[in-house]
Design a protein around this motif. Structure first.
Motif, PDB file in Angstrom:
ATOM      1  N   GLU A   7     -27.377  57.431 -12.137  1.00 41.36           N
ATOM      2  CA  GLU A   7     -28.722  57.755 -11.683  1.00 41.36           C
ATOM      3  C   GLU A   7     -28.939  57.192 -10.284  1.00 41.36           C
ATOM      4  N   PRO A   8     -29.539  57.962  -9.381  1.00 41.41           N
ATOM      5  CA  PRO A   8     -29.793  57.435  -8.043  1.00 41.41           C
ATOM      6  C   PRO A   8     -30.817  56.310  -8.100  1.00 41.41           C
ATOM      7  N   VAL A   9     -30.580  55.282  -7.306  1.00 37.74           N
ATOM      8  CA  VAL A   9     -31.523  54.168  -7.245  1.00 37.74           C
ATOM      9  C   VAL A   9     -32.726  54.593  -6.408  1.00 37.74           C
ATOM     10  N   PRO A  10     -33.938  54.521  -6.976  1.00 32.08           N
ATOM     11  CA  PRO A  10     -35.114  54.981  -6.229  1.00 32.08           C
ATOM     12  C   PRO A  10     -35.339  54.162  -4.964  1.00 32.08           C
ATOM     13  N   LEU A  11     -35.777  54.846  -3.910  1.00 31.61           N
ATOM     14  CA  LEU A  11     -36.132  54.151  -2.679  1.00 31.61           C
ATOM     15  C   LEU A  11     -37.580  53.689  -2.776  1.00 31.61           C
ATOM     16  N   ARG A  12     -37.833  52.459  -2.363  1.00 37.05           N
ATOM     17  CA  ARG A  12     -39.182  51.911  -2.456  1.00 37.05           C
ATOM     18  C   ARG A  12     -39.665  51.509  -1.070  1.00 37.05           C
ATOM     19  N   ARG A  37     -34.280  47.000 -15.301  1.00 37.54           N
ATOM     20  CA  ARG A  37     -35.057  48.175 -15.692  1.00 37.54           C
ATOM     21  C   ARG A  37     -36.084  48.526 -14.616  1.00 37.54           C
ATOM     22  N   TYR A  38     -36.710  47.512 -14.033  1.00 40.34           N
ATOM     23  CA  TYR A  38     -37.667  47.764 -12.960  1.00 40.34           C
ATOM     24  C   TYR A  38     -36.996  48.444 -11.766  1.00 40.34           C
ATOM     25  N   LEU A  39     -35.832  47.931 -11.367  1.00 34.96           N
ATOM     26  CA  LEU A  39     -35.151  48.475 -10.192  1.00 34.96           C
ATOM     27  C   LEU A  39     -34.727  49.927 -10.392  1.00 34.96           C
ATOM     28  N   LYS A  40     -34.514  50.332 -11.647  1.00 34.09           N
ATOM     29  CA  LYS A  40     -34.116  51.704 -11.933  1.00 34.09           C
ATOM     30  C   LYS A  40     -35.299  52.612 -12.274  1.00 34.09           C
ATOM     31  N   SER A  41     -36.481  52.037 -12.366  1.00 34.33           N
ATOM     32  CA  SER A  41     -37.629  52.785 -12.905  1.00 34.33           C
ATOM     33  C   SER A  41     -38.317  53.690 -11.894  1.00 34.33           C
ATOM     34  N   GLY A  42     -38.203  53.347 -10.622  1.00 38.35           N
ATOM     35  CA  GLY A  42     -38.954  54.101  -9.615  1.00 38.35           C
ATOM     36  C   GLY A  42     -40.328  53.530  -9.347  1.00 38.35           C
ATOM     37  N   HIS A  43     -40.781  52.565 -10.168  1.00 36.24           N
ATOM     38  CA  HIS A  43     -42.065  51.911  -9.933  1.00 36.24           C
ATOM     39  C   HIS A  43     -41.979  51.016  -8.704  1.00 36.24           C
ATOM     40  N   THR A  44     -43.122  50.782  -8.102  1.00 36.55           N
ATOM     41  CA  THR A  44     -43.234  49.765  -7.059  1.00 36.55           C
ATOM     42  C   THR A  44     -44.005  48.585  -7.618  1.00 36.55           C
ATOM     43  N   GLU A  72     -44.292  47.467 -21.693  1.00 39.26           N
ATOM     44  CA  GLU A  72     -44.855  48.787 -21.995  1.00 39.26           C
ATOM     45  C   GLU A  72     -44.665  49.739 -20.819  1.00 39.26           C
ATOM     46  N   GLU A  73     -44.900  49.249 -19.600  1.00 35.57           N
ATOM     47  CA  GLU A  73     -44.762  50.099 -18.419  1.00 35.57           C
ATOM     48  C   GLU A  73     -43.307  50.473 -18.162  1.00 35.57           C
ATOM     49  N   LEU A  74     -42.393  49.543 -18.446  1.00 34.42           N
ATOM     50  CA  LEU A  74     -40.971  49.788 -18.171  1.00 34.42           C
ATOM     51  C   LEU A  74     -40.240  50.346 -19.383  1.00 34.42           C
TER      52      LEU A  74
END
Length: 298
Positions: free
Chosen positions: A11-16, A42-49, A85-87
């Motif tokens: 999976e591509p690592v999301p850019l933040r 999990r956070y780093l792969k989630s796409g969340h900021t 819950e968010e992740l």
């Protein structure tokens, strides 16, 4: 040989936007790191900021950054629960590891209980089916290995922690070359973190003397001689690199066959043989090795 691996497309690592998250602080304990690393992954792969998560947890962005690096005050469970819950992290293994780290950090049981108030009651949910299958074929071997280094009570905690960490990071396990090898690395790190060390080498647990060779003795004199041999052997084995130590503990102190070691560690049989040969060369230069019976390694 049982296989627990597949290789999905990475999976591509999301850019933040904004500043990159800093590393975990070196002062973070192994117990704290046990749940922080898979949560952070999990956070780093989630796409969340951090800004988005801060609006949902709720926790100030700067405090959330501190949480992800393991600095500042140890976080309350109500915060970690919202973050889970968010992740989309499983809360039961996360809570187990969070609680243990809290107690090791000096938090009282009352603090742990108060910190959990207002969250959904924690109940063991079912891990992935593959996780249960992997546990069914590895648990006995894990307990045998951990018992060489730890008392029965701490051994049981270490093994349960291993499966909790594995549950939190099971996607990574399945995408690795072999899930058994991934899981074994977790076990080794967990056991090592709980093992007493002297001169940077692991110290033998009393349980380690319950070896196959000792059971073969029929006299008190034979038992005492075998105890001395076991202690000398383990002292020498403790100087070996990790993989050689693992193989020799299982082969020499627990009586596993090469095939069983290969299956448990998730490494080829030829690697077990070559690893044992390298280890034996070192041990032969250090002590007089007792003969290994019942199996050849070539």
């Amino acid at each position: 040989m049982t296989t627990f691996s597949h290789t999905p497309e990475p999976e591509p690592v999301p850019l933040r936007p904004g500043r990159k998250l800093g590393p975990i602080a070196f002062t973070v304990s192994s117990a704290h790191r046990a749940w922080l690393e898979p949560t952070r992954d999990r956070y780093l792969k989630s796409g969340h900021t951090l800004g988005h998560l801060s609006s949902r947890v709720p926790l100030a962005k700067s405090k959330l950054s501190e949480l992800m690096r393991g600095v500042g005050r140890y976080p309350r469970w109500e915060v970690i629960h919202r973050l889970a819950e968010e992740l989309k992290l499983p809360t039961w293994p996360l809570h187990r590891l969070w609680r243990q780290a809290a107690l090791e950090a000096g938090k009282s049981r009352d603090w742990v209980t108060r910190s959990t108030e207002g969250t959904i009651v924690i109940a063991p949910s079912r891990p992935p089916l593959e996780h249960g299958a992997l546990r069914s074929i590895t648990e006995e071997g894990y307990r045998n290995y951990a018992g060489v280094f730890l008392s029965d009570e701490i051994r049981n905690v270490a093994v349960e922690d291993t499966y909790a960490i594995l549950w939190l990071s099971f996607d990574n396990a399945l995408s690795s070359p072999d899930a058994r090898r991934y899981a074994w690395n977790i076990l080794r790190a967990t056991v090592k973190a709980k093992t007493e060390h002297r001169d940077h080498r692991p110290v033998l647990s009393n349980a380690a003397f319950d070896t196959v060779a000792l059971h073969a003795q029929t006299s008190p004199e034979g038992e005492m001689e075998q105890l001395a041999e076991s202690l000398e052997l383990f002292t020498a084995i403790s100087r070996l690199p990790d993989i050689q130590l693992d193989v020799m503990v299982l082969r020499r102190m627990r009586g596993f066959t090469s095939e069983q070691v290969s299956e448990l560690l998730g490494i080829p049989l030829a690697t077990v043989w070559s690893t044992e040969r390298h280890a034996e060369r070192f041990l032969e230069d250090t002590i007089e090795l007792p003969p290994q019976t019942g199996e050849t390694t070539s």
